[in-house]
Write a protein that holds these residues in place. Structure first.
Motif, mmCIF file in Angstrom:
data_model
loop_
_atom_site.group_PDB
_atom_site.id
_atom_site.type_symbol
_atom_site.label_atom_id
_atom_site.label_comp_id
_atom_site.label_asym_id
_atom_site.label_seq_id
_atom_site.Cartn_x
_atom_site.Cartn_y
_atom_site.Cartn_z
ATOM 1 N N PHE A 101 0.833 -1.206 0.000
ATOM 2 C CA PHE A 101 0.000 0.000 0.000
ATOM 3 C C PHE A 101 0.866 1.255 0.000
ATOM 4 N N SER A 102 1.953 1.200 0.723
ATOM 5 C CA SER A 102 2.861 2.346 0.829
ATOM 6 C C SER A 102 3.857 2.331 -0.324
ATOM 7 N N HIS A 103 3.926 3.430 -1.057
ATOM 8 C CA HIS A 103 4.909 3.534 -2.139
ATOM 9 C C HIS A 103 6.327 3.473 -1.579
ATOM 10 N N GLU A 104 6.543 4.091 -0.440
ATOM 11 C CA GLU A 104 7.870 4.073 0.169
ATOM 12 C C GLU A 104 8.286 2.653 0.534
ATOM 13 N N ALA A 105 7.333 1.848 1.011
ATOM 14 C CA ALA A 105 7.643 0.461 1.353
ATOM 15 C C ALA A 105 7.985 -0.351 0.101
ATOM 16 N N ARG A 106 7.301 -0.057 -1.014
ATOM 17 C CA ARG A 106 7.604 -0.762 -2.255
ATOM 18 C C ARG A 106 8.999 -0.381 -2.753
ATOM 19 N N LEU A 107 9.331 0.900 -2.691
ATOM 20 C CA LEU A 107 10.681 1.314 -3.051
ATOM 21 C C LEU A 107 11.726 0.612 -2.188
ATOM 22 N N ARG A 108 11.450 0.550 -0.891
ATOM 23 C CA ARG A 108 12.403 -0.074 0.019
ATOM 24 C C ARG A 108 12.577 -1.561 -0.294
ATOM 25 N N SER A 109 11.494 -2.225 -0.638
ATOM 26 C CA SER A 109 11.573 -3.648 -0.969
ATOM 27 C C SER A 109 12.477 -3.872 -2.183
ATOM 28 N N TYR A 110 12.289 -3.066 -3.223
ATOM 29 C CA TYR A 110 13.139 -3.219 -4.410
ATOM 30 C C TYR A 110 14.571 -2.780 -4.133
#
Length: 327
Positions: free
Chosen positions: A310-319
């Motif tokens: 849900f969080s764009h920041e979390a998706r960036l962090r995952s990648y």
């Protein structure tokens, strides 16, 4: 081992498609810096939480905001379209961004029957005609001046054609034609090993590809801890359950207490998904072990990773963490 990105351009609750596209551009620019190989977008229709229905349009936008990374479709559902239109669209993309365009093709509708009819105005074109449609499309990419109907632009375009699949059909066809193959193991893990075996055993070298090349789709969320990653993953799990119930919605925030929200049947469905080797959720240490085990089992040449948070920041962090694993 190359790593790539599959983006569904998810629309969050309380948000809109424009915001999703901004996030996609931001993600694409970051993963290009982090060394990812390609960035694909998927064609889906009539889904409130997915904004990538006009796949070639958003591909052009992403390509224009990046520098060298390959941009592609994961995929275009060919039965929904006239092959000439796809040849012209992807010929145009190749003219704008030479040598950077991938055309991943599927034979599923990417929608329900009513939406398929709205797209095609007929249900006479389906998966069974896919080989003929593929042959017609590839012919348009040939620069043959004797053809009565030509794709302009499109003839002679340097577009890399892939076949996508979640069963053995496209595995056999891509092997017969000597094309690269991408298997959707993130939502059809039970057929993965059979499809890979069929592809490798039946592969015929072509002018496109001398040896078989397989890219496996995986669903991956990594965070600093296992607990955080599992919490973030509840958004994807809610989407999965809503699709199974036939009630797709916008992408939901993560939830703390799953058992208080889901029935025993829904909890069992989520547990089954979590136990799939192509669903990887956890800290970098956990994710790395599972990635290595999956690569050893499948002998994949490349992974294409879908990360739904849900969080764009979390998706960036995952990648970002995945990029560090690649390093």
């Amino acid at each position: 081992m190359p790593m790539s990105v599959l983006d569904l351009a998810m629309i969050n609750e309380g948000s809109h498609a424009g915001e999703s596209f901004k996030n996609s551009v931001d993600l694409a620019q970051h993963v290009e810096e982090w060394g990812f190989n390609r960035y694909w977008l998927a064609e889906h229709h009539n889904m409130p939480g997915i904004a990538s229905s006009a796949t070639s349009v958003i591909m052009g936008h992403i390509a224009g905001e990046t520098k060298e990374m390959r941009i592609g479709s994961g995929g275009i559902m060919l039965p929904n379209h006239a092959p000439l239109v796809i040849a012209e669209q992807f010929g145009t993309l190749d003219a704008l961004y030479p040598g950077r365009i991938d055309l991943g093709l599927g034979r599923a509708p990417g929608s329900d029957q009513a939406t398929a009819y709205a797209l095609r105005r007929s249900l006479n074109s389906g998966g069974e005609q896919f080989p003929e449609q593929l042959a017609e499309l590839r012919a348009y990419f040939e620069d043959d001046p004797t053809m009565r109907v030509r794709a302009v632009p499109g003839g002679g375009a340097d577009v890399s054609v892939w076949l996508l699949g979640s069963s053995d059909f496209s595995a056999r066809l891509s092997a017969e034609l000597g094309l690269p193959f991408s298997f959707a193991s993130h939502f059809a893990p039970q057929f993965a090993m059979q499809a890979l075996q069929i592809y490798h055993q039946n592969f015929k070298p072509s002018k496109v590809l001398k040896e078989p090349y397989v890219m496996m789709g995986i669903s991956l969320i990594t965070a600093d801890t296992d607990e955080e990653a599992l919490y973030l993953a509840t958004s994807t799990q809610q989407m999965f359950l809503n699709l199974r119930k036939g009630t797709p919605t916008r992408f939901s925030p993560p939830i703390e207490d799953q058992k208080a929200t889901w029935s025993a049947f829904e909890q069992a469905a989520v547990e089954q998904m979590l136990n799939s080797p192509s669903t990887i959720i956890g800290s970098p240490e956990t994710a790395k072990k599972k990635l290595e085990a999956f690569q050893q089992a499948t002998k994949a040449d490349e992974f294409i990773v879908s990360t739904g948070t849900f969080s764009h920041e979390a998706r960036l962090r995952s990648y970002e963490l995945l990029g560090e694993m690649m390093d």
